[in-house]
Scaffold this motif. Structure first.
Motif, PDB file in Angstrom:
ATOM      1  N   GLY A  39       1.115  -1.042   0.062  1.00 45.58           N
ATOM      2  CA  GLY A  39       0.216   0.445   0.070  1.00 45.58           C
ATOM      3  C   GLY A  39       0.794   0.975  -0.701  1.00 45.58           C
ATOM      4  N   ARG A  40       2.420   1.280   0.395  1.00 42.04           N
ATOM      5  CA  ARG A  40       2.779   1.974  -0.051  1.00 42.04           C
ATOM      6  C   ARG A  40       3.231   3.035  -0.947  1.00 42.04           C
ATOM      7  N   ASP A  41       3.597   4.214  -1.412  1.00 44.18           N
ATOM      8  CA  ASP A  41       4.383   5.526  -2.897  1.00 44.18           C
ATOM      9  C   ASP A  41       5.581   3.790  -3.463  1.00 44.18           C
ATOM     10  N   LYS A  42       6.229   3.348  -2.691  1.00 36.40           N
ATOM     11  CA  LYS A  42       7.549   3.772  -2.686  1.00 36.40           C
ATOM     12  C   LYS A  42       8.369   1.963  -2.312  1.00 36.40           C
ATOM     13  N   ALA A  43       8.691   0.992  -2.987  1.00 33.39           N
ATOM     14  CA  ALA A  43       8.394  -0.725  -2.587  1.00 33.39           C
ATOM     15  C   ALA A  43       9.696  -0.059  -1.667  1.00 33.39           C
ATOM     16  N   THR A  44       9.738  -1.220  -0.569  1.00 35.62           N
ATOM     17  CA  THR A  44      10.717  -1.570   0.917  1.00 35.62           C
ATOM     18  C   THR A  44      11.851  -2.479  -0.139  1.00 35.62           C
ATOM     19  N   PRO A  45      13.286  -2.245   0.371  1.00 35.65           N
ATOM     20  CA  PRO A  45      14.149  -2.957  -0.064  1.00 35.65           C
ATOM     21  C   PRO A  45      13.337  -4.015   0.023  1.00 35.65           C
ATOM     22  N   GLU A  46      12.899  -4.640   1.364  1.00 38.00           N
ATOM     23  CA  GLU A  46      12.503  -6.422   1.150  1.00 38.00           C
ATOM     24  C   GLU A  46      11.146  -6.471   0.008  1.00 38.00           C
ATOM     25  N   LEU A  47      10.272  -5.433  -0.212  1.00 39.75           N
ATOM     26  CA  LEU A  47       9.389  -5.880  -1.336  1.00 39.75           C
ATOM     27  C   LEU A  47       9.769  -5.818  -2.574  1.00 39.75           C
ATOM     28  N   LEU A  48      11.238  -4.919  -2.490  1.00 39.15           N
ATOM     29  CA  LEU A  48      11.716  -5.626  -3.930  1.00 39.15           C
ATOM     30  C   LEU A  48      12.539  -6.703  -3.846  1.00 39.15           C
ATOM     31  N   ALA A  49      12.828  -7.035  -3.530  1.00 30.84           N
ATOM     32  CA  ALA A  49      13.791  -8.442  -3.175  1.00 30.84           C
ATOM     33  C   ALA A  49      12.855  -9.672  -3.141  1.00 30.84           C
ATOM     34  N   VAL A  50      11.256  -8.936  -2.970  1.00 27.65           N
ATOM     35  CA  VAL A  50      10.410 -10.929  -3.179  1.00 27.65           C
ATOM     36  C   VAL A  50       9.571 -10.335  -5.114  1.00 27.65           C
ATOM     37  N   ILE A  51       9.770  -9.265  -5.111  1.00 23.33           N
ATOM     38  CA  ILE A  51       9.389  -9.195  -6.617  1.00 23.33           C
ATOM     39  C   ILE A  51      10.267  -9.126  -7.266  1.00 23.33           C
ATOM     40  N   ARG A  52      11.580  -9.546  -7.107  1.00 21.81           N
ATOM     41  CA  ARG A  52      12.655  -9.935  -8.134  1.00 21.81           C
ATOM     42  C   ARG A  52      12.996 -11.200  -7.806  1.00 21.81           C
ATOM     43  N   GLU A  53      13.082 -11.106  -6.522  1.00 21.60           N
ATOM     44  CA  GLU A  53      12.697 -13.372  -6.991  1.00 21.60           C
ATOM     45  C   GLU A  53      11.841 -13.614  -7.952  1.00 21.60           C
ATOM     46  N   LEU A  54      10.509 -13.684  -7.475  1.00 25.13           N
ATOM     47  CA  LEU A  54       9.387 -13.898  -8.175  1.00 25.13           C
ATOM     48  C   LEU A  54       9.662 -13.065 -10.109  1.00 25.13           C
ATOM     49  N   ALA A  55      10.188 -12.046 -10.358  1.00 22.21           N
ATOM     50  CA  ALA A  55      10.405 -11.903 -12.070  1.00 22.21           C
ATOM     51  C   ALA A  55      11.326 -13.236 -11.908  1.00 22.21           C
ATOM     52  N   GLN A  56      12.479 -13.506 -11.520  1.00 22.24           N
ATOM     53  CA  GLN A  56      13.632 -13.601 -11.998  1.00 22.24           C
ATOM     54  C   GLN A  56      12.292 -15.461 -11.691  1.00 22.24           C
ATOM     55  N   ARG A  57      11.588 -16.282 -11.351  1.00 16.25           N
ATOM     56  CA  ARG A  57      11.586 -17.071 -11.716  1.00 16.25           C
ATOM     57  C   ARG A  57      10.061 -17.185 -12.937  1.00 16.25           C
ATOM     58  N   THR A  58       9.610 -16.516 -13.200  1.00 17.85           N
ATOM     59  CA  THR A  58       8.457 -15.657 -14.328  1.00 17.85           C
ATOM     60  C   THR A  58       9.378 -16.238 -15.561  1.00 17.85           C
ATOM     61  N   LEU A  59      10.758 -14.944 -15.081  1.00 21.73           N
ATOM     62  CA  LEU A  59      11.367 -15.431 -16.551  1.00 21.73           C
ATOM     63  C   LEU A  59      11.696 -16.777 -16.782  1.00 21.73           C
ATOM     64  N   ASP A  60      12.237 -17.588 -15.676  1.00 20.45           N
ATOM     65  CA  ASP A  60      11.800 -18.657 -15.788  1.00 20.45           C
ATOM     66  C   ASP A  60      11.261 -19.479 -16.893  1.00 20.45           C
ATOM     67  N   LEU A  61       9.438 -19.045 -16.182  1.00 12.51           N
ATOM     68  CA  LEU A  61       8.725 -20.159 -17.459  1.00 12.51           C
ATOM     69  C   LEU A  61       9.193 -19.289 -18.695  1.00 12.51           C
ATOM     70  N   LEU A  62       9.319 -18.345 -18.987  1.00 14.84           N
ATOM     71  CA  LEU A  62       8.724 -17.941 -20.154  1.00 14.84           C
ATOM     72  C   LEU A  62      10.431 -18.711 -20.605  1.00 14.84           C
ATOM     73  N   GLU A  63      11.540 -19.053 -20.434  1.00 21.18           N
ATOM     74  CA  GLU A  63      12.502 -19.312 -21.258  1.00 21.18           C
ATOM     75  C   GLU A  63      11.850 -20.871 -21.627  1.00 21.18           C
ATOM     76  N   GLU A  64      10.716 -21.442 -20.289  1.00 24.00           N
ATOM     77  CA  GLU A  64      10.159 -22.813 -20.798  1.00 24.00           C
ATOM     78  C   GLU A  64       9.217 -22.806 -21.557  1.00 24.00           C
ATOM     79  N   GLY A  65       8.881 -21.618 -22.026  1.00 27.44           N
ATOM     80  CA  GLY A  65       7.937 -21.529 -23.039  1.00 27.44           C
ATOM     81  C   GLY A  65       8.387 -21.247 -24.086  1.00 27.44           C
ATOM     82  N   LYS A  66       9.965 -20.466 -24.202  1.00 27.39           N
ATOM     83  CA  LYS A  66      10.454 -20.418 -25.589  1.00 27.39           C
ATOM     84  C   LYS A  66      10.098 -20.502 -26.980  1.00 27.39           C
TER      85      LYS A  66
END
Length: 296
Positions: free
Chosen positions: A195-222
Motif C-alpha cells: 500500500g505504500r507509494d514506493k517499495a521497500t528493499p524487502e518488497l523489491l527483493a520479493v518482486i525480483r525473486e518472482l520476476a526471475q521465476r517468471t523468466l524461468d517460465l518464459l524460457e520454458e515456453g520459448k
C-alpha cells in the motif's frame, strides 16, 4: 450501483482488448480465427469484471458467474456476452471447456484474496491463464500434445507478470494479494508494504525473486513459436513472448509501486517486431512439429 446488475455483462467496465498489456487477436491472426478469439475475450472479460466489481458481495459474484456458465452451456438464460462465443464454438466445433475453466478462476477471485506459496499461485494460473492459450491453439487446430505444455508456461508467466506489475493496485483497490505469502516472509516483507507509494528493499527483493521465476517460465515456453504450424499465430506468440521477457526483466531493476513498467506505444511496437523478426529468421530451420490433429 450494483443493484441493477442482472447479468455478468451489466458489470462490464468498458475495458476492451485494446486496453490489455499484450496483443489480443491482433491483425497478425487470420481473419477466419479473429472472431472466435474476440468472442472468447469478451465472454471472459465479462466474468473478470464481475470478479473485480467492488460493489458486489462474493455470493452475488458467484451467482452471476454461475449464470454466465449456464448461459454458455444452455442450462440457463441468455447473456449478451455469450451468444457470439456460442456461435464461434459451434462453427469451430469446440467445447466450452476453456471458457468454463476461466470462470473457475473468477470464482476463486470472489472467494480468495491471499496465496500461500508459488504452487498455489500456479494452480490459480492453471484456470486464470492457461485456458486462454489452449483456446487460441485449439481454434487454430494445433496439436494439444505438442503445444499445450509450452503454451501453459507462457500463459502462467504472463499472469504472474501482470500480478507483479499491478501488485499495489490489486491490494489498494481489491485487498487482493497474489504475491505468495511465504516469499514475502522469506524476505522480511509484509502485505501492508503493497500500500505504500514506493517499495521497500524487502518488497523489491520479493518482486525480483518472482520476476526471475517468471523468466524461468518464459524460457520454458520459448520453443512454442517454432512448434506452431500456423505462421501468423507463431508470429503473434513470438511478439507476446518477447514483450513479456522485456517487461519481466524490467522488474528485476524497477519498482512497480513507483515506476512505470509497461511499454509505451513505440517501445511496444519495436519490441514486438523484434520477436517477430527473430521467429521469421528461425522458421525455415525449425524441426517438423509432431503430427497435428487427424484430417489436417
Amino acid at each position: 450501483m450494483s443493484a441493477g446488475l442482472q447479468t455478468a455483462t451489466d458489470a462490464r467496465t468498458g475495458k476492451g482488448e485494446r486496453d490489455e498489456n499484450f496483443p489480443v487477436a491482433s491483425h497478425l491472426i487470420h481473419p477466419k480465427n479473429r472472431g472466435a478469439i474476440l468472442a472468447f475475450y469478451n465472454y471472459v472479460r465479462a466474468g473478470d469484471d464481475v470478479a473485480d466489481h467492488t460493489g458486489l458481495s462474493p455470493e452475488r459474484k458467484i451467482e452471476l458467474l454461475d449464470a454466465l456458465a449456464d448461459a454458455l452451456t444452455g442450462k440457463g438464460g441468455s447473456d449478451p456476452s455469450v451468444e457470439p462465443l456460442k456461435r464461434e464454438l459451434a462453427s469451430h466445433r469446440l467445447p466450452p471447456t476453456h471458457a468454463l475453466e476461466l470462470l473457475d478462476a473468477f470464482r476463486m477471485d470472489a472467494r480468495k484474496d491471499r496465496y500461500a506459496d508459488w504452487d498455489e499461485l500456479i494452480h490459480y494460473c492453471r484456470y486464470s491463464a492457461m485456458p486462454v492459450g489452449r483456446f487460441v491453439l485449439d481454434v487454430h487446430g494445433e496439436d494439444p500434445a505438442c503445444v499445450w505444455p509450452t503454451s501453459d508456461a507462457i500463459c502462467a508467466a504472463l499472469q504472474v507478470l501482470n500480478h507483479l506489475q499491478d501488485c499495489g493496485k490489486d491490494f489498494r483497490n481489491l485487498n487482493r494479494v497474489y504475491i505468495p505469502l511465504d516469499t514475502m516472509a522469506r524476505h522480511g516483507a509484509d502485505v501492508s508494504m503493497l500500500g505504500r507509494d514506493k517499495a521497500t528493499p524487502e518488497l523489491l527483493a520479493v518482486i525480483r525473486e518472482l520476476a526471475q521465476r517468471t523468466l524461468d517460465l518464459l524460457e520454458e515456453g520459448k520453443p512454442l513459436p517454432g512448434l506452431i504450424d500456423d505462421l501468423r499465430l507463431s508470429l503473434e506468440i513470438a511478439a507476446i513472448h518477447r514483450l513479456a521477457v522485456v517487461l519481466t526483466k524490467g522488474l528485476l531493476t524497477r519498482d512497480p509501486l513507483s515506476e512505470k513498467v509497461h511499454h509505451g506505444k513505440a517501445g511496444f511496437a519495436l519490441t514486438a517486431l523484434g520477436g517477430i523478426a527473430v521467429t521469421l529468421l528461425r522458421r525455415p530451420f525449425r524441426p517438423r512439429a509432431a503430427k497435428t490433429r487427424a484430417g489436417r
